[in-house]
Design a protein around this motif. Structure first.
Motif, PDB file in Angstrom:
ATOM      1  N   LEU A 109      41.932 -18.502 -49.122  1.00  0.00           N
ATOM      2  CA  LEU A 109      40.580 -18.111 -48.696  1.00  0.00           C
ATOM      3  C   LEU A 109      40.466 -18.083 -47.173  1.00  0.00           C
ATOM      4  N   ASP A 110      39.851 -17.037 -46.665  1.00  0.00           N
ATOM      5  CA  ASP A 110      39.582 -16.922 -45.227  1.00  0.00           C
ATOM      6  C   ASP A 110      38.229 -17.583 -44.940  1.00  0.00           C
ATOM      7  N   PRO A 111      38.206 -18.675 -44.185  1.00  0.00           N
ATOM      8  CA  PRO A 111      36.938 -19.360 -43.902  1.00  0.00           C
ATOM      9  C   PRO A 111      35.862 -18.446 -43.319  1.00  0.00           C
ATOM     10  N   ALA A 112      36.289 -17.447 -42.541  1.00  0.00           N
ATOM     11  CA  ALA A 112      35.310 -16.537 -41.921  1.00  0.00           C
ATOM     12  C   ALA A 112      34.549 -15.745 -42.987  1.00  0.00           C
ATOM     13  N   LEU A 113      35.219 -15.458 -44.124  1.00  0.00           N
ATOM     14  CA  LEU A 113      34.532 -14.740 -45.206  1.00  0.00           C
ATOM     15  C   LEU A 113      33.412 -15.595 -45.798  1.00  0.00           C
ATOM     16  N   VAL A 114      33.639 -16.915 -45.862  1.00  0.00           N
ATOM     17  CA  VAL A 114      32.611 -17.818 -46.418  1.00  0.00           C
ATOM     18  C   VAL A 114      31.419 -17.902 -45.464  1.00  0.00           C
ATOM     19  N   SER A 115      31.711 -18.013 -44.179  1.00  0.00           N
ATOM     20  CA  SER A 115      30.618 -18.043 -43.187  1.00  0.00           C
ATOM     21  C   SER A 115      29.793 -16.763 -43.263  1.00  0.00           C
ATOM     22  N   GLN A 116      30.481 -15.634 -43.385  1.00  0.00           N
ATOM     23  CA  GLN A 116      29.791 -14.340 -43.481  1.00  0.00           C
ATOM     24  C   GLN A 116      28.970 -14.267 -44.767  1.00  0.00           C
ATOM     25  N   MET A 117      29.544 -14.791 -45.859  1.00  0.00           N
ATOM     26  CA  MET A 117      28.833 -14.797 -47.155  1.00  0.00           C
ATOM     27  C   MET A 117      27.546 -15.594 -47.058  1.00  0.00           C
ATOM     28  N   ILE A 118      27.597 -16.750 -46.403  1.00  0.00           N
ATOM     29  CA  ILE A 118      26.413 -17.595 -46.255  1.00  0.00           C
ATOM     30  C   ILE A 118      25.358 -16.860 -45.435  1.00  0.00           C
ATOM     31  N   ILE A 119      25.758 -16.220 -44.365  1.00  0.00           N
ATOM     32  CA  ILE A 119      24.807 -15.452 -43.546  1.00  0.00           C
ATOM     33  C   ILE A 119      24.130 -14.366 -44.392  1.00  0.00           C
ATOM     34  N   GLU A 120      24.944 -13.673 -45.210  1.00  0.00           N
ATOM     35  CA  GLU A 120      24.416 -12.564 -46.007  1.00  0.00           C
ATOM     36  C   GLU A 120      23.494 -13.031 -47.132  1.00  0.00           C
ATOM     37  N   LEU A 121      23.755 -14.226 -47.673  1.00  0.00           N
ATOM     38  CA  LEU A 121      23.050 -14.622 -48.904  1.00  0.00           C
ATOM     39  C   LEU A 121      22.015 -15.726 -48.741  1.00  0.00           C
ATOM     40  N   VAL A 122      21.995 -16.403 -47.597  1.00  0.00           N
ATOM     41  CA  VAL A 122      21.162 -17.618 -47.465  1.00  0.00           C
ATOM     42  C   VAL A 122      19.677 -17.308 -47.702  1.00  0.00           C
ATOM     43  N   ASN A 123      19.258 -16.081 -47.432  1.00  0.00           N
ATOM     44  CA  ASN A 123      17.857 -15.703 -47.706  1.00  0.00           C
ATOM     45  C   ASN A 123      17.732 -14.743 -48.893  1.00  0.00           C
ATOM     46  N   HIS A 124      18.833 -14.610 -49.657  1.00  0.00           N
ATOM     47  CA  HIS A 124      18.812 -13.687 -50.809  1.00  0.00           C
ATOM     48  C   HIS A 124      18.107 -14.386 -51.988  1.00  0.00           C
ATOM     49  N   PRO A 125      17.315 -13.663 -52.766  1.00  0.00           N
ATOM     50  CA  PRO A 125      16.554 -14.301 -53.851  1.00  0.00           C
ATOM     51  C   PRO A 125      17.424 -14.818 -54.996  1.00  0.00           C
ATOM     52  N   ILE A 126      18.650 -14.272 -55.136  1.00  0.00           N
ATOM     53  CA  ILE A 126      19.483 -14.652 -56.295  1.00  0.00           C
ATOM     54  C   ILE A 126      20.768 -15.365 -55.862  1.00  0.00           C
ATOM     55  N   GLY A 127      21.529 -14.748 -54.928  1.00  0.00           N
ATOM     56  CA  GLY A 127      22.842 -15.228 -54.541  1.00  0.00           C
ATOM     57  C   GLY A 127      23.866 -14.149 -54.849  1.00  0.00           C
ATOM     58  N   GLY A 128      25.130 -14.501 -54.776  1.00  0.00           N
ATOM     59  CA  GLY A 128      26.144 -13.479 -54.983  1.00  0.00           C
ATOM     60  C   GLY A 128      27.550 -14.034 -54.950  1.00  0.00           C
ATOM     61  N   ILE A 129      28.489 -13.110 -54.928  1.00  0.00           N
ATOM     62  CA  ILE A 129      29.905 -13.486 -55.074  1.00  0.00           C
ATOM     63  C   ILE A 129      30.774 -12.684 -54.119  1.00  0.00           C
ATOM     64  N   LEU A 130      31.890 -13.271 -53.729  1.00  0.00           N
ATOM     65  CA  LEU A 130      32.915 -12.478 -53.058  1.00  0.00           C
ATOM     66  C   LEU A 130      33.579 -11.614 -54.123  1.00  0.00           C
ATOM     67  N   ALA A 131      33.889 -10.394 -53.779  1.00  0.00           N
ATOM     68  CA  ALA A 131      34.526  -9.474 -54.717  1.00  0.00           C
ATOM     69  C   ALA A 131      35.180  -8.351 -53.925  1.00  0.00           C
ATOM     70  N   VAL A 132      36.104  -7.639 -54.590  1.00  0.00           N
ATOM     71  CA  VAL A 132      36.740  -6.483 -53.951  1.00  0.00           C
ATOM     72  C   VAL A 132      36.684  -5.308 -54.909  1.00  0.00           C
ATOM     73  N   PRO A 133      36.458  -4.092 -54.377  1.00  0.00           N
ATOM     74  CA  PRO A 133      36.430  -2.914 -55.253  1.00  0.00           C
ATOM     75  C   PRO A 133      37.799  -2.694 -55.901  1.00  0.00           C
ATOM     76  N   VAL A 134      37.786  -2.246 -57.143  1.00  0.00           N
ATOM     77  CA  VAL A 134      39.041  -1.940 -57.842  1.00  0.00           C
ATOM     78  C   VAL A 134      39.716  -0.745 -57.169  1.00  0.00           C
ATOM     79  N   ALA A 135      41.010  -0.911 -56.843  1.00  0.00           N
ATOM     80  CA  ALA A 135      41.724   0.166 -56.145  1.00  0.00           C
ATOM     81  C   ALA A 135      42.699   0.890 -57.077  1.00  0.00           C
ATOM     82  N   ASP A 136      43.146   0.233 -58.115  1.00  0.00           N
ATOM     83  CA  ASP A 136      44.143   0.834 -59.006  1.00  0.00           C
ATOM     84  C   ASP A 136      43.454   1.580 -60.143  1.00  0.00           C
ATOM     85  N   THR A 137      44.136   2.500 -60.754  1.00  0.00           N
ATOM     86  CA  THR A 137      43.659   3.104 -61.993  1.00  0.00           C
ATOM     87  C   THR A 137      43.781   2.083 -63.110  1.00  0.00           C
ATOM     88  N   LEU A 138      42.758   2.011 -63.985  1.00  0.00           N
ATOM     89  CA  LEU A 138      42.717   0.965 -65.017  1.00  0.00           C
ATOM     90  C   LEU A 138      43.032   1.554 -66.381  1.00  0.00           C
TER      91      LEU A 138
END
Ligand SMILES: Nc1ccn([C@@H]2O[C@H](COP(=O)(O)OP(=O)(O)OP(=O)(O)O)[C@@H](O)[C@H]2O)c(=O)n1
Ligand SMILES: C[C@](O)(CO)[C@H](O)COP(=O)(O)O
Length: 230
Positions: A109-138
């Motif tokens: 885990l990159d600590p900077a991603l967690v800091s950024q996540m907190i900034i993005e979500l701290v005032n969000h009504p629900i919350g959220g998750i780290l995720a990455v878009p699917v790049a491969d064909t499924l």
């Protein structure tokens, strides 16, 4: 308050190791050391709470004194969701505190991603998750590991952790919705009819699940300049 909750009570059956994977050697440290080391670099976290199995016989063999905000709860359950719920019900947090649930098995885990996540979500009504878009064909597999069909990948993301939700709401969601379909915190929140936010993660934030993942994790730690001995 921002509390990292680290489920670490699994047996690592897919790793095919006698030692639970969170304690396997990774770059000269137990795997979970790297996870805790990354979380310890996130200044916005007030507490780091690890949930281990009541039968865990490895934790006490290590010295964790370097981690100042660290707490350990021996209340792991039979599933990841149960371990997280038990931790939420035991850690004595405020109902509106944020719980950032992060797999012990994600050591890169990159600590900077967690800091950024907190900034993005701290005032969000629900919350959220780290995720990455699917790049491969499924592909959907059928009998004999043959392709049944190609699954549309537009709009699909792979969930990672941390997953950040209010303590009381997450405990309520997990207690109400526990089941085999609940493989992450967001799926329990979604069952309440809510739509958590997707926060961009990193392909390097892999979950060590199979033996080959350990080698990849070591390469990632070496590439990211982690301060463990390589
Ligand atoms: N009863 C459980 C099962 C899993 N986990 C934790 O949840 C995280 C993600 O789970 P997973 O990768 O599935 O770990 P294991 O359950 O140990 O692996 P497996 O499914 O291969 O047995 C891990 O840090 C694991 O320790 C937990 O705290 N309690
Ligand atoms: C929470 C998670 O890491 C999100 O991708 C994943 O669902 C954990 O699954 P596991 O089978 O418990 O490892």
């Amino acid at each position: 308050m921002n509390i990292a909750l680290v489920p670490a009570a699994g047996s690592g059956s897919r790793m095919a190791s006698v030692t639970p994977k969170q304690y396997l050697d990774l770059a000269s440290k137990p795997l979970i050391w790297h996870t805790l080391s990354a979380l310890a670099k996130v200044a916005e976290l007030d507490r780091i709470v690890v949930v281990i199995s009541p039968e865990d016989e490895w934790w006490d063999s290590f010295d964790w004194s370097e981690f100042k905000r660290l707490e350990v709860l021996r209340c792991g359950g039979a599933s990841r969701a149960e371990s997280v719920l038990n931790g939420l019900q035991t850690l004595q947090a405020g109902p509106e505190d944020w719980a950032l649930v992060h797999d012990a098995a994600r050591p890169c885990l990159d600590p900077a991603l967690v800091s950024q996540m907190i900034i993005e979500l701290v005032n969000h009504p629900i919350g959220g998750i780290l995720a990455v878009p699917v790049a491969d064909t499924l592909k959907l597999a059928q009998a004999g590991q043959h392709i049944a069909h190609t699954h549309p990948r537009n709009g699909l993301w792979q969930a990672q952790t941390p997953q950040m939700f209010r303590v009381a709401q997450l405990a309520h969601a997990l207690a109400a919705g526990m089941g085999p379909d609940i493989t992450d915190e967001a799926s329990a929140i979604e069952k309440l009819g809510l739509q958590p936010k997707l926060v961009m993660g990193s392909p390097w934030n892999l979950k060590v699940t199979y033996p080959q993942d350990l080698r990849l994790a070591k390469l990632i730690l070496a590439a990211t300049g982690d301060n463990s001995e390589i």
